[in-house]
Design a protein around this motif. Structure first.
Motif, PDB file in Angstrom:
ATOM      1  N   LEU A   1       0.797  -1.223   0.000  1.00  8.20           N
ATOM      2  CA  LEU A   1       0.000   0.000   0.000  1.00  8.20           C
ATOM      3  C   LEU A   1       0.835   1.282   0.000  1.00  8.20           C
ATOM      4  O   LEU A   1       0.549   2.202  -0.768  1.00  8.20           O
ATOM      5  N   PRO A   2       1.855   1.425   0.878  1.00  6.94           N
ATOM      6  CA  PRO A   2       2.625   2.679   0.864  1.00  6.94           C
ATOM      7  C   PRO A   2       3.231   2.982  -0.507  1.00  6.94           C
ATOM      8  O   PRO A   2       3.220   4.128  -0.955  1.00  6.94           O
ATOM      9  N   PHE A   3       3.743   1.948  -1.171  1.00  7.96           N
ATOM     10  CA  PHE A   3       4.340   2.168  -2.498  1.00  7.96           C
ATOM     11  C   PHE A   3       3.273   2.596  -3.499  1.00  7.96           C
ATOM     12  O   PHE A   3       3.474   3.513  -4.297  1.00  7.96           O
ATOM     13  N   ILE A   4       2.102   1.909  -3.448  1.00  6.97           N
ATOM     14  CA  ILE A   4       1.020   2.259  -4.371  1.00  6.97           C
ATOM     15  C   ILE A   4       0.533   3.682  -4.098  1.00  6.97           C
ATOM     16  O   ILE A   4       0.288   4.464  -5.026  1.00  6.97           O
ATOM     17  N   LEU A   5       0.379   4.044  -2.816  1.00  5.71           N
ATOM     18  CA  LEU A   5      -0.089   5.384  -2.471  1.00  5.71           C
ATOM     19  C   LEU A   5       0.925   6.449  -2.858  1.00  5.71           C
ATOM     20  O   LEU A   5       0.560   7.562  -3.241  1.00  5.71           O
ATOM     21  N   SER A   6       2.214   6.119  -2.745  1.00 12.57           N
ATOM     22  CA  SER A   6       3.238   7.099  -3.086  1.00 12.57           C
ATOM     23  C   SER A   6       3.217   7.451  -4.569  1.00 12.57           C
ATOM     24  O   SER A   6       3.616   8.540  -4.969  1.00 12.57           O
ATOM     25  N   SER A   7       2.743   6.500  -5.382  1.00 13.01           N
ATOM     26  CA  SER A   7       2.654   6.772  -6.819  1.00 13.01           C
ATOM     27  C   SER A   7       1.243   7.164  -7.235  1.00 13.01           C
ATOM     28  O   SER A   7       0.917   7.135  -8.426  1.00 13.01           O
ATOM     29  N   ALA A   8       0.411   7.515  -6.234  1.00 10.69           N
ATOM     30  CA  ALA A   8      -0.985   7.833  -6.535  1.00 10.69           C
ATOM     31  C   ALA A   8      -1.102   9.048  -7.451  1.00 10.69           C
ATOM     32  O   ALA A   8      -1.916   9.072  -8.371  1.00 10.69           O
ATOM     33  N   ALA A   9      -0.283  10.060  -7.177  1.00 12.68           N
ATOM     34  CA  ALA A   9      -0.373  11.280  -7.987  1.00 12.68           C
ATOM     35  C   ALA A   9      -0.053  10.989  -9.449  1.00 12.68           C
ATOM     36  O   ALA A   9      -0.759  11.441 -10.366  1.00 12.68           O
ATOM     37  N   GLU A  10       1.011  10.205  -9.676  1.00 16.82           N
ATOM     38  CA  GLU A  10       1.380   9.862 -11.043  1.00 16.82           C
ATOM     39  C   GLU A  10       0.294   9.005 -11.694  1.00 16.82           C
ATOM     40  O   GLU A  10      -0.043   9.188 -12.867  1.00 16.82           O
ATOM     41  N   THR A  11      -0.284   8.090 -10.915  1.00  8.57           N
ATOM     42  CA  THR A  11      -1.325   7.199 -11.448  1.00  8.57           C
ATOM     43  C   THR A  11      -2.562   7.990 -11.838  1.00  8.57           C
ATOM     44  O   THR A  11      -3.161   7.761 -12.900  1.00  8.57           O
ATOM     45  N   VAL A  12      -2.962   8.930 -10.994  1.00 10.17           N
ATOM     46  CA  VAL A  12      -4.184   9.677 -11.280  1.00 10.17           C
ATOM     47  C   VAL A  12      -3.980  10.606 -12.480  1.00 10.17           C
ATOM     48  O   VAL A  12      -4.896  10.841 -13.263  1.00 10.17           O
ATOM     49  N   ARG A  13      -2.779  11.132 -12.643  1.00 11.09           N
ATOM     50  CA  ARG A  13      -2.513  11.969 -13.820  1.00 11.09           C
ATOM     51  C   ARG A  13      -2.561  11.129 -15.095  1.00 11.09           C
ATOM     52  O   ARG A  13      -2.953  11.621 -16.158  1.00 11.09           O
ATOM     53  N   ALA A  14      -2.177   9.850 -14.977  1.00 15.20           N
ATOM     54  CA  ALA A  14      -2.180   8.973 -16.151  1.00 15.20           C
ATOM     55  C   ALA A  14      -3.589   8.707 -16.664  1.00 15.20           C
ATOM     56  O   ALA A  14      -3.770   8.348 -17.833  1.00 15.20           O
ATOM     57  N   VAL A  15      -4.589   8.883 -15.798  1.00 14.97           N
ATOM     58  CA  VAL A  15      -5.973   8.658 -16.231  1.00 14.97           C
ATOM     59  C   VAL A  15      -6.701   9.965 -16.494  1.00 14.97           C
ATOM     60  O   VAL A  15      -7.926   9.987 -16.615  1.00 14.97           O
ATOM     61  N   GLY A  16      -5.957  11.071 -16.538  1.00 12.03           N
ATOM     62  CA  GLY A  16      -6.548  12.333 -16.954  1.00 12.03           C
ATOM     63  C   GLY A  16      -7.116  13.189 -15.852  1.00 12.03           C
ATOM     64  O   GLY A  16      -7.814  14.165 -16.138  1.00 12.03           O
ATOM     65  N   GLU A  17      -6.853  12.861 -14.583  1.00 10.25           N
ATOM     66  CA  GLU A  17      -7.324  13.684 -13.473  1.00 10.25           C
ATOM     67  C   GLU A  17      -6.155  14.481 -12.907  1.00 10.25           C
ATOM     68  O   GLU A  17      -5.000  14.305 -13.289  1.00 10.25           O
ATOM     69  N   GLN A  18      -6.462  15.365 -11.947  1.00 10.65           N
ATOM     70  CA  GLN A  18      -5.431  16.227 -11.381  1.00 10.65           C
ATOM     71  C   GLN A  18      -5.150  15.915  -9.917  1.00 10.65           C
ATOM     72  O   GLN A  18      -4.018  16.039  -9.465  1.00 10.65           O
TER      73      GLN A  18
END
Length: 544
Positions: free
Chosen positions: A292-309
C-alpha cells in the motif's frame, strides 16, 4: 539470505497480527489487522517485496483452492446447487460485463479489455474474510454453505474470465467462438486433470500403505504436493490449473470417504493444513498492506495517467466501484432468491430484505482478488507497459479494504437474529449415524469376545472389558433413541453435554498433574509426551 529474511519477517507479521486481532478491545477482523501490520512494515521496514506474478500465483492459489474443494460439504452443495451456480457463474458473468463497461465509462483511460480484466478479478468472493468478520455473529449455517460453495466455484470462473480478458488486452483482439471453445477445454480439461490425478495418487499411496505400512509424514507431504501437481500438469496441457486445483480437492474429499487413512495421520494432517491455510492467507493480506505505501506514493502519477489532477479521485473510483459491485450483487441475489422460492414453494413468498442485504454484504473480496491482480503482466508483447496496471492494483486493493470495512460494520447488524428457511433436521441425521455406529461397535465387541483366547475368558477379564466398553455404546443408543420425544431428547442432550464437560474437567486435571510431575522430576519427558498426547486427543474429541 535476503529472500529468507523477507519470508521470516512476513511469517512474524502474520503471527503478530493474529495476536493483535485477539487482544484488541474491539472486534476487528483479522484480515484488516494483517493489512495494517503489512502497512507498518511497508512504512518502517526496508521490505519491498517484488514477486514474479506467475510465481505468486503458483505459490498461493493451488493449496487454498484445493483446501476449499476438499472441505466443502458435498451434501450442502448438492442441496442448494442451483442457488450456488446462479451466484458462482451467473453473477460472475453479470459482474464482469456490468462492471467492465462501468469501469471503462468511469475511467476512459482504462482500455475496455483491462476494465473487463479488473471486473473479472473483482468478481470472486472470499469466505475466509467473511468468517473472520462474522466470528462473533455467526452466519446461519445454510447461508455460510451457500457462500462457501459460491466462493469455491466463482474463484475458478472469475479467474478464467480474468485470463481471457488479459489475453485480449495483450493481443488486442477477442473471438467469442474461439473463447467459448477454449473455455470448454480449459474447464473440462482442468476438472478432469485434477480429479484423475488425485484418484491416481490416492489409490497408489493406499496400495503402498496397505502392503508396506503407512507413514504419517509422507502421507501429509503427498497431500501438500497434489494441488501443485494438479495445477502445473493442467497448465502444461493448456487447461485451467485453477479448476484442476479445485477438482483435486473435491477428488480428495471423495477419496477420504474410503476411510483407509490412519486416525493419527488425519489428526496431524488437519493441523498441518490449518496452519498452511492460516499462513498463506495471512501472508497475502500482509503483502497487500506492505504494497500500500508504495502504491499510495505513486498515486499522484497514477491519477494523472488517467486524466485527473487530484489523487483523491482514486478514492472516489474505489468507492464508486465498490458500490457498483454491491449494487450488482444485491440485484442478482434478489432475483436468484426470488427464482429459488418460486421453484420450491407453491405459494410465492418474497425473500426478506435482510437476507438479501446480508448475502450482498457477504461478497467480500480478499486473497484470490489480490493474488490475481498481482499477476497482471508488466508489459505488452511490444515491450510497452501494460496499460493502467498500477491503477488496477490500487483499485483492487481499495475494494478489498473497503468491502472488508463495510462488511465488518454492517454484516453483524444484518445477521443478528437472522433465520433462513428451515433446514433438514441435522440433529436427527446425527442421531441416526451415531446409533448405527454404536450398534456396529457392539457387534464388533461380540465378535471380539467369540474370537478371543480361552485364557482371557477363564480369567474373567474378557467379560469385564466387554461390559465396560459395551456400556458406553448402549448408553449412546439409549440417549439418542427417543422416537421424537422433544423433552426426553433435550434431557438426553443436556446429560451428554454435562458428561462431556465433566470429562474435560477430569482431563485437564490429569494433564495438570502430569505437568507437575515433570516439573518435579518425577516423570520422564518421553513418557510425559505419550501420556499428554493421549489426553490431548481425548480433549479434542470431547471438546468438539
Amino acid at each position: 539470505m535476503e529472500a529468507v529474511t523477507t519470508a521470516l519477517v512476513l511469517l512474524l507479521a502474520v503471527v503478530a497480527s493474529g495476536i493483535l486481532a485477539r487482544i484488541l478491545p474491539v472486534a476487528v477482523p483479522r484480515p484488516l489487522v494483517q493489512i495494517a501490520v503489512g502497512g507498518l512494515l511497508g512504512l518502517f521496514v526496508e521490505l519491498r517485496v517484488l514477486l514474479d506474478p506467475e510465481l505468486f500465483f503458483v505459490l498461493f492459489l493451488p493449496p487454498l483452492l484445493f483446501l476449499d474443494g476438499w472441505r466443502i460439504p458435498r451434501d450442502e452443495m448438492l442441496r442448494d446447487w442451483t442457488t450456488i451456480m446462479e451466484l458462482a457463474l451467473g453473477l460472475v458473468v453479470f459482474t464482469v460485463v456490468g462492471m467492465g463497461f462501468f469501469i471503462h465509462w468511469l475511467i476512459p483511460a482504462v482500455p475496455l479489455a483491462v476494465a473487463f480484466a479488473l471486473a473479472a478479478i473483482l468478481s470472486p468472493t472470499d469466505p475466509i474474510a467473511v468468517s473472520a468478520i462474522a466470528q462473533r455473529t455467526p452466519i446461519p449455517r445454510r447461508m455460510l454453505h451457500i457462500i462457501e460453495g459460491e466462493s469455491l466455484l466463482n474463484d475458478a470462473s472469475g479467474l478464467v474470465c480474468f485470463r481471457f480478458a488479459v489475453a485480449a488486452a495483450m493481443t488486442g483482439g477477442f473471438s467469442l467462438a474461439e473463447a467459448s471453445l477454449s473455455f470448454v477445454w480449459l474447464a473440462l480439461g482442468g476438472l478432469a486433470v485434477g480429479f484423475l490425478l488425485t484418484l491416481a495418487v490416492t489409490r497408489t499411496k493406499d496400495w503402498i500403505s496397505d502392503r508396506f505400512g503407512e507413514d504419517s509424514s509422507s502421507q501429509i507431504l503427498i497431500t501438500l504436493l497434489i494441488p501443485f501437481g494438479a495445477y502445473l500438469l493442467a497448465e502444461h496441457l493448456g487447461c485451467s490449473g485453477i479448476l484442476a486445483a479445485v477438482s483435486a480437492g473435491i477428488g480428495m474429499s471423495r477419496a477420504e470417504a474410503r476411510g483407509l487413512v490412519m486416525a493419527q495421520t488425519r489428526v496431524s494432517r488437519t493441523n498441518v493444513w490449518n496452519a498452511i491455510q492460516y499462513t498463506l492467507n495471512g501472508i497475502i493480506f500482509v503483502l497487500l498492506g506492505e504494497q500500500l505505501p508504495f502504491i499510495l506514493s505513486s498515486a499522484a502519477e497514477t491519477v494523472r495517467a488517467v486524466g485527473e489532477q487530484e489523487p483523491w479521485w482514486l478514492a472516489v473510483y474505489v468507492v464508486l466501484i465498490t458500490a457498483g459491485l454491491a449494487g450488482l450483487r444485491f440485484v442478482w441475489v434478489f432475483v436468484s432468491l426470488e427464482l429459488t422460492l418460486l421453484r420450491r414453494r407453491s405459494r410465492h413468498v418474497s425473500p426478506g430484505w435482510r437476507i438479501v442485504a446480508a448475502m450482498s454484504l457477504s461478497g467480500v473480496r480478499g486473497a484470490v482478488t489480490l493474488a490475481g491482480v498481482l499477476t497482471l503482466p508488466l508489459a505488452l508483447p511490444d515491450g510497452s507497459p501494460f496499460p493502467a496496471r498500477e491503477l488496477a492494483i490500487f483499485i483492487a486493493m481499495g475494494v478489498i479494504i473497503l468491502s472488508l470495512l463495510a462488511a465488518s460494520i454492517a454484516l453483524p447488524v444484518f445477521l443478528k437474529g437472522l433465520r433462513l428457511p428451515p433446514e433438514t433436521a441435522r440433529a436427527a441425521e446425527e442421531d441416526t449415524a451415531r446409533i448405527a455406529a454404536a450398534r456396529a461397535a457392539l457387534s464388533a465387541i461380540e465378535a471380539f469376545q467369540r474370537e478371543s483366547g480361552e485364557e482371557a475368558r477363564r480369567a474373567g477379564l474378557l467379560d469385564a472389558a466387554a461390559s465396560r466398553t459395551g456400556d458406553l455404546y448402549r448408553r449412546r443408543i439409549e440417549r439418542r433413541s427417543h422416537g421424537g420425544d422433544g423433552e426426553a431428547d433435550a434431557e438426553a442432550r443436556l446429560g451428554e453435554r454435562i458428561e462431556a464437560e465433566m470429562r474435560l474437567a477430569a482431563l485437564k486435571a490429569e494433564r495438570a498433574a502430569l505437568f507437575g510431575m515433570v516439573r518435579r522430576g518425577e516423570l520422564g519427558s518421553e513418557t510425559a509426551r505419550k501420556l499428554i498426547r493421549e489426553l490431548d486427543l481425548l480433549e479434542t474429541r470431547y471438546g468438539g
